[in-house]
Design an enzyme around this catalytic site. Structure first.
Site, mmCIF file in Angstrom:
data_model
loop_
_atom_site.group_PDB
_atom_site.id
_atom_site.type_symbol
_atom_site.label_atom_id
_atom_site.label_comp_id
_atom_site.label_asym_id
_atom_site.label_seq_id
_atom_site.Cartn_x
_atom_site.Cartn_y
_atom_site.Cartn_z
ATOM 1 N NE ARG A 102 83.264 33.001 49.460
ATOM 2 C CZ ARG A 102 83.214 31.684 49.521
ATOM 3 N NH1 ARG A 102 84.003 30.953 48.770
ATOM 4 N NH2 ARG A 102 82.366 31.089 50.336
ATOM 5 C CD GLU A 139 80.855 21.586 49.106
ATOM 6 O OE1 GLU A 139 81.386 22.685 48.854
ATOM 7 O OE2 GLU A 139 81.488 20.520 49.166
HETATM 8 O O1 PRP Z 1 77.347 25.907 44.172
HETATM 9 P P1 PRP Z 1 76.902 26.098 45.591
HETATM 10 O O2 PRP Z 1 76.779 24.820 46.349
HETATM 11 O O3 PRP Z 1 75.639 26.915 45.658
HETATM 12 O O4 PRP Z 1 78.038 26.895 46.375
HETATM 13 C C1 PRP Z 1 78.744 27.955 45.802
HETATM 14 C C2 PRP Z 1 78.524 29.217 46.570
HETATM 15 O O5 PRP Z 1 78.943 29.030 47.925
HETATM 16 C C3 PRP Z 1 79.769 30.130 48.294
HETATM 17 O O6 PRP Z 1 78.991 31.235 48.715
HETATM 18 P P2 PRP Z 1 78.551 31.446 50.235
HETATM 19 O O7 PRP Z 1 77.163 31.971 50.184
HETATM 20 O O8 PRP Z 1 78.782 30.204 51.023
HETATM 21 O O9 PRP Z 1 79.564 32.510 50.801
HETATM 22 P P3 PRP Z 1 79.885 34.022 50.415
HETATM 23 O O10 PRP Z 1 78.786 34.860 50.981
HETATM 24 O O11 PRP Z 1 81.226 34.247 51.050
HETATM 25 O O12 PRP Z 1 79.962 34.161 48.914
HETATM 26 C C4 PRP Z 1 80.467 30.510 47.014
HETATM 27 O O13 PRP Z 1 80.948 31.860 47.070
HETATM 28 C C5 PRP Z 1 79.378 30.342 45.995
HETATM 29 O O14 PRP Z 1 78.587 31.522 45.902
HETATM 30 N N1 ADE Z 2 84.264 23.891 49.131
HETATM 31 C C1 ADE Z 2 84.008 25.207 49.029
HETATM 32 N N2 ADE Z 2 85.003 26.110 49.179
HETATM 33 C C2 ADE Z 2 84.760 27.436 49.089
HETATM 34 N N3 ADE Z 2 83.542 27.938 48.831
HETATM 35 C C3 ADE Z 2 82.537 27.075 48.664
HETATM 36 N N4 ADE Z 2 81.220 27.265 48.397
HETATM 37 C C4 ADE Z 2 80.637 26.068 48.341
HETATM 38 N N5 ADE Z 2 81.499 25.091 48.549
HETATM 39 C C5 ADE Z 2 82.705 25.690 48.758
HETATM 40 MG MG MG Z 3 79.168 33.012 47.364
#
Ligand code: PRP
Ligand code: ADE
Ligand code: MG
Length: 219
Positions: A102, A139
């Site tokens: 993202r 998370e």
């Molecule tokens: O602070 P944190 O606990 O590390 O979580 C935050 C991350 O989690 C999600 O990414 P994720 O890799 O889950 O999905 P994405 O590939 O869609 O970005 C979000 O886009 C952040 O990059």
């Molecule tokens: N609660 C949440 N919603 C969307 N993206 C996330 N990445 C980590 N925690 C998240």
């Molecule tokens: Mg991400």
């Protein structure tokens, strides 16, 4: 409630009329501060929440509606650009680093606005050639991030961007990779911070978030 059903955010979770000021940074130009405050109200209204996605107990914050509306998309990139221009003690970044996936929605546009390079951090196994690797917890799971060796030159000034900071694990790992490359980390920029997880405490550079959310949550 099914995780396919978005929920409305209570009014008590809308504390975004004023910009988040990072300690130690200069105060904003008044007209930019006013512009930022009104953009944030529009962005806040676009977010959707999905309970129990992708796993039970997680309240998922969906940022994608912002990109459906081109005027909101523009407002988002403008908000982040304004922040970078008014922070960092006048230092402009040489490189914007975006986190897969993202972070790729905002990093390249922001880099273009600022006349900076864009460099991706990707999940393990996606990048060709020699890479630096860093493990991290987020998370809802564990993963590995990589950057291509040489993608940041030693001493280049870097800003890391992503959509959300939750536990801070992803952002901290990206910061470690930038450090391994010899980059100088000016700070982090996020659309949304899940404050109850205190992710910013893991980060070793100033943190700016446009919006804060899930303040009432404790687990
Ligand atoms: O602070 P944190 O606990 O590390 O979580 C935050 C991350 O989690 C999600 O990414 P994720 O890799 O889950 O999905 P994405 O590939 O869609 O970005 C979000 O886009 C952040 O990059
Ligand atoms: N609660 C949440 N919603 C969307 N993206 C996330 N990445 C980590 N925690 C998240
Ligand atoms: Mg991400």
């Amino acid at each position: 409630m099914s995780h396919s059903t978005p929920v409305d955010r209570p009014a008590s979770e809308s504390p975004d009329a004023a910009p988040t000021q990072v300690a130690g940074q200069p105060s904003a130009h008044p007209s930019r501060t006013t512009e930022l405050a009104s953009l944030k109200i529009r962005l806040r209204a676009a977010l959707r929440q999905f309970p129990d996605f992708p796993s039970p107990g997680i309240l998922f914050e969906d940022i994608l509606p912002i990109f459906i509306d081109p005027t909101l998309h523009e407002a988002l990139i403008r908000s982040l650009e304004l922040h970078v221009l008014q922070s960092g003690n006048g230092q402009k970044p040489d490189v914007i680093v975006g986190l897969e996936a993202r972070g790729f929605l905002i990093g390249p546009s922001l880099a273009l606005r600022l006349g900076a390079s864009f460099v991706p951090v990707r999940k393990q196994g996606k990048l060709p050639g020699p890479c630096e690797t860093q493990a991290y917890d987020k998370e809802y799971g564990q993963d590995f991030f990589q950057m291509q060796c040489g993608s940041i030159k030693p001493g280049q000034k870097v800003v890391i961007v992503d959509d959300i900071i939750a536990t801070g694990g992803s952002a901290a790992a990206a910061g470690e990779l930038v450090k391994k490359m010899g980059g100088s980390l000016l700070g982090y920029v996020f659309i949304l911070e899940l404050e109850f997880l205190k992710g910013r405490d893991k980060l070793q550079a100033p943190v700016f978030t446009l919006l804060a959310g899930q303040e009432g949550k404790t687990t």
